[in-house]
Write a protein that holds these residues in place. Structure first.
Motif, mmCIF file in Angstrom:
data_model
loop_
_atom_site.group_PDB
_atom_site.id
_atom_site.type_symbol
_atom_site.label_atom_id
_atom_site.label_comp_id
_atom_site.label_asym_id
_atom_site.label_seq_id
_atom_site.Cartn_x
_atom_site.Cartn_y
_atom_site.Cartn_z
ATOM 1 N N TRP A 173 34.987 60.861 39.140
ATOM 2 C CA TRP A 173 36.188 61.221 38.410
ATOM 3 C C TRP A 173 37.079 62.206 39.166
ATOM 4 C CZ3 TRP A 173 36.107 58.156 34.279
ATOM 5 C CH2 TRP A 173 34.869 57.776 33.745
ATOM 6 N N GLY A 174 36.501 62.984 40.076
ATOM 7 C CA GLY A 174 37.192 64.150 40.607
ATOM 8 C C GLY A 174 38.221 63.895 41.668
ATOM 9 N N ASP A 175 38.308 62.689 42.220
ATOM 10 C CA ASP A 175 39.266 62.424 43.297
ATOM 11 C C ASP A 175 40.576 61.838 42.789
ATOM 12 O OD1 ASP A 175 37.494 63.310 45.258
ATOM 13 O OD2 ASP A 175 36.519 61.357 45.373
ATOM 14 N N THR A 176 40.776 61.881 41.479
ATOM 15 C CA THR A 176 41.963 61.271 40.870
ATOM 16 C C THR A 176 42.829 62.332 40.201
ATOM 17 O OG1 THR A 176 40.731 59.225 40.433
ATOM 18 C CG2 THR A 176 42.753 59.562 39.177
ATOM 19 N N GLU A 177 44.146 62.181 40.351
ATOM 20 C CA GLU A 177 45.086 63.031 39.621
ATOM 21 C C GLU A 177 45.401 62.367 38.288
ATOM 22 O OE1 GLU A 177 48.717 64.817 41.499
ATOM 23 O OE2 GLU A 177 49.748 63.615 39.965
ATOM 24 N N TYR A 178 45.149 63.092 37.194
ATOM 25 C CA TYR A 178 45.418 62.582 35.847
ATOM 26 C C TYR A 178 46.688 63.223 35.325
ATOM 27 C CZ TYR A 178 40.483 61.444 36.402
ATOM 28 O OH TYR A 178 39.291 60.985 36.886
ATOM 29 N N GLY A 179 47.542 62.430 34.675
ATOM 30 C CA GLY A 179 48.800 63.009 34.228
ATOM 31 C C GLY A 179 49.458 62.252 33.088
ATOM 32 N N ILE A 180 50.514 62.867 32.555
ATOM 33 C CA ILE A 180 51.341 62.275 31.506
ATOM 34 C C ILE A 180 52.776 62.257 32.008
ATOM 35 C CG2 ILE A 180 52.134 62.446 29.121
ATOM 36 C CD1 ILE A 180 49.615 64.053 28.497
ATOM 37 N N GLY A 181 53.373 61.078 32.054
ATOM 38 C CA GLY A 181 54.761 60.958 32.456
ATOM 39 C C GLY A 181 55.691 61.169 31.279
ATOM 40 N N TRP A 182 56.983 61.124 31.549
ATOM 41 C CA TRP A 182 57.973 61.367 30.494
ATOM 42 C C TRP A 182 58.640 60.081 30.017
ATOM 43 C CZ3 TRP A 182 62.853 59.668 31.627
ATOM 44 C CH2 TRP A 182 63.150 59.481 32.978
ATOM 45 N N LEU A 183 58.418 58.979 30.710
ATOM 46 C CA LEU A 183 59.072 57.716 30.369
ATOM 47 C C LEU A 183 58.058 56.796 29.685
ATOM 48 C CD1 LEU A 183 61.763 56.198 30.640
ATOM 49 C CD2 LEU A 183 60.906 55.234 32.796
ATOM 50 N N PRO A 184 58.117 56.673 28.344
ATOM 51 C CA PRO A 184 57.079 55.938 27.603
ATOM 52 C C PRO A 184 57.258 54.430 27.626
ATOM 53 C CG PRO A 184 58.682 56.806 26.080
ATOM 54 C CD PRO A 184 59.105 57.294 27.448
ATOM 55 N N LEU A 185 57.297 53.868 28.830
ATOM 56 C CA LEU A 185 57.448 52.421 28.974
ATOM 57 C C LEU A 185 56.169 51.769 29.496
ATOM 58 C CD1 LEU A 185 61.047 52.214 30.506
ATOM 59 C CD2 LEU A 185 60.358 52.052 28.118
ATOM 60 N N GLY A 186 55.096 52.517 29.548
ATOM 61 C CA GLY A 186 53.843 51.970 30.065
ATOM 62 C C GLY A 186 52.992 53.062 30.657
ATOM 63 N N GLY A 187 52.338 52.753 31.744
ATOM 64 C CA GLY A 187 51.486 53.700 32.445
ATOM 65 C C GLY A 187 50.982 53.022 33.699
ATOM 66 N N TYR A 188 50.235 53.730 34.511
ATOM 67 C CA TYR A 188 49.750 53.098 35.726
ATOM 68 C C TYR A 188 48.514 53.796 36.254
ATOM 69 C CZ TYR A 188 51.941 56.902 38.414
ATOM 70 O OH TYR A 188 52.284 58.121 38.929
#
Length: 490
Positions: free
Chosen positions: A97-112
């Motif tokens: 799990w530790g080699d990934t950057e987890y985040g929340i974007g501001w444009l709610p059109l999906g995710g990646y």
């Protein structure tokens, strides 16, 4: 405004859940096969993000970040071309799990989920110019890459199954079977136009037996022929036109529409009387059953309501059945209506109060196959309806986030929310597996080509395909949401 906020909140919550589960499918299989996942984001983050976090490395948001204390003794940054993480381990075999950057974007059109060494929406061409590393997507066997790409769709379908199973486990199923609805069904005007008559009892849809209205509704709409029992004795076949679903959709948007395709025919039974209103002054009581207005028979609620309409500020003569200890009395009662043709009564709307009700409870183990059945039925139904999108009426009916948000209830209802979320999860799974470049299905198509021909498409071809697919999806997104805006002004 409150209604809008309730619908918008439900839409965002459902969408966030579906995106997390979808991308987690990609993430999990990528990490199982030792592929580095650089980013895992809910919603898109062009230019900046609302929040980001990399375990033991940093935390931040809005383009800023601060190093975490536990990272003080570690190297300052990861390097895509080093082949190693900050602990000196190969990225693919380091922390799960530790080699990934987890985040929340501001444009709610999906995710990646940004997977190293893969041509995706990030269009990271610089990384692709470097020699392949063993922990990159492009270095893995085709069958592993295929599973990574299918995983998102698979997880969305599994989520729908889990939700449906959870609903039937928690609340069971309760319904009046068609055969037990002795008064039959009431139908909308669009249904009348193609041959349905009030009182018809649905029997078959393309030869398949119908029982539960909740499951039968879409089967009837999508069928070629529906067989009904008419007048308790005759079996009648009704041909369903291909554009019937669009006729119903148009009809449902009319504020004067009382019935959406079909509903149970039930008696007009008074459940409460408002003090001081017309019904109370006339002597109407709870438990009374109205059978006529001004000598016009109103044997069921679907007849009573339109018959009552149009009598603003007038007096009508109601024929009422009242049950007493030994008999049923028939009473004639003059009732004054207000300026909205209302008399101040509550009416029974639950068909289970009048007809035999089927109630099914599921154990935890029993809920799983029922969840699979419900999820599969929804997938087949949704896939069948997709052919209609390519018709003239279908193109006009396409909608974006506004159309999706409108299907959520105006008042918060958890069962309704989870039902809709499950359906959207099925829809997302189906849409994502379509063989369109930039969607999972596009990647799957190219990987299947590679598996069959043993020839890998060039990275340049994949880049062009990705750009074409992204452009197509943007156009579709603009069109769908543009149609929502156009409908607002109609």
């Amino acid at each position: 405004m409150d209604t809008f906020l309730i619908k918008a909140t439900q839409l965002i919550m459902a969408f966030a859940l579906l995106v997390i589960i979808h991308e987690f499918g990609h993430f999990l299989f990528a990490r199982i096969f030792g592929v580095k996942v650089e980013k895992f984001y809910i919603f898109f983050d062009p230019w900046t993000e609302l929040f980001k976090w990399k375990p033991k490395k940093y935390i931040g948001g809005f383009g800023k970040q601060r190093d975490l204390k536990t990272a003080a003794s570690q190297a300052p940054a990861d390097s895509n071309d080093s082949g190693k993480d900050n602990d000196g381990k190969k990225d693919g075999k380091g922390s799960f799990w530790g080699d990934t950057e987890y985040g929340i974007g501001w444009l709610p059109l999906g995710g990646y989920c940004k997977i190293a060494g893969m041509i995706d929406e990030s269009m990271d061409k610089e990384q692709m110019k470097l020699p392949p590393k063993e922990w990159e997507f492009r270095s893995k066997p085709a069958w592993q890459r295929l599973l990574i790409m299918v995983a998102g769709v698979l997880f969305n379908f599994l989520l729908a199954i889990v939700i449906y199973a959870g609903i039937v486990y928690a609340s069971g199923e309760r319904y009046v079977a068609f055969k037990d609805a002795t008064m039959g069904m009431a139908y909308s005007e669009a249904a009348h136009e193609i041959g349905f008559k009030d009182g018809d009892i649905p029997l078959l849809a393309d030869g398949e037996e119908l029982d539960n209205p909740a499951d039968a509704r879409m089967k009837m709409i999508q069928a070629n022929v529906v067989t009904v029992l008419r007048d308790g004795k005759d079996s009648v076949n009704i041909k369903i036109p291909q554009n019937f679903i669009f006729q119903l959709d148009k009809e449902s948007k009319d504020e004067n529409t009382l019935i959406n395709f079909m509903t149970y025919r039930i008696p007009t039974l008074i459940t409460q009387v408002a003090p001081g209103e017309g019904a109370d002054k006339a002597g109407i009581k709870t438990g009374d059953r109205i059978i006529a207005i001004d000598s016009i028979p109103t044997e069921s609620l679907d007849v009573f309501l339109p018959t009552l309409a149009g009598h603003e500020n007038s007096t009508v003569m109601l024929t009422v059945l009242r049950q007493n200890d030994v008999a049923t009395d028939t009473l004639k009662m003059p009732v004054n209506l207000n300026d909205a043709s209302k008399m101040g009564v509550g009416l029974e709307l639950d068909p289970s109060k009048f007809f035999k009700t089927n109630e099914i409870r599921y154990s935890l183990l029993q809920s799983v196959p029922r969840g699979i059945e419900m999820g599969t039925d929804k997938l087949v139904s949704y896939a069948s309806s997709m052919k209609l999108v390519f018709t003239k009426e279908g193109a006009k009916s396409v909608g974006g986030f506004g159309a999706i948000g409108s299907i959520f209830p105006e008042k918060w209802n958890w069962i309704a929310f989870w039902n809709i979320a499950a359906f959207l999860s099925v829809a997302l799974a189906f849409m994502n597996i379509l063989p369109i470049p930039a969607l999972d299905g596009g990647h799957v198509l190219f990987l299947l080509y590679e598996v069959i021909t043993r020839r890998k498409p060039s990275e340049k071809f994949l880049e062009y395909a990705q750009m074409f697919g992204m452009g197509l999806l943007i156009l579709l997104l603009l069109y769908a949401n543009g149609m929502d805006i156009i409908r607002l002004f109609k």
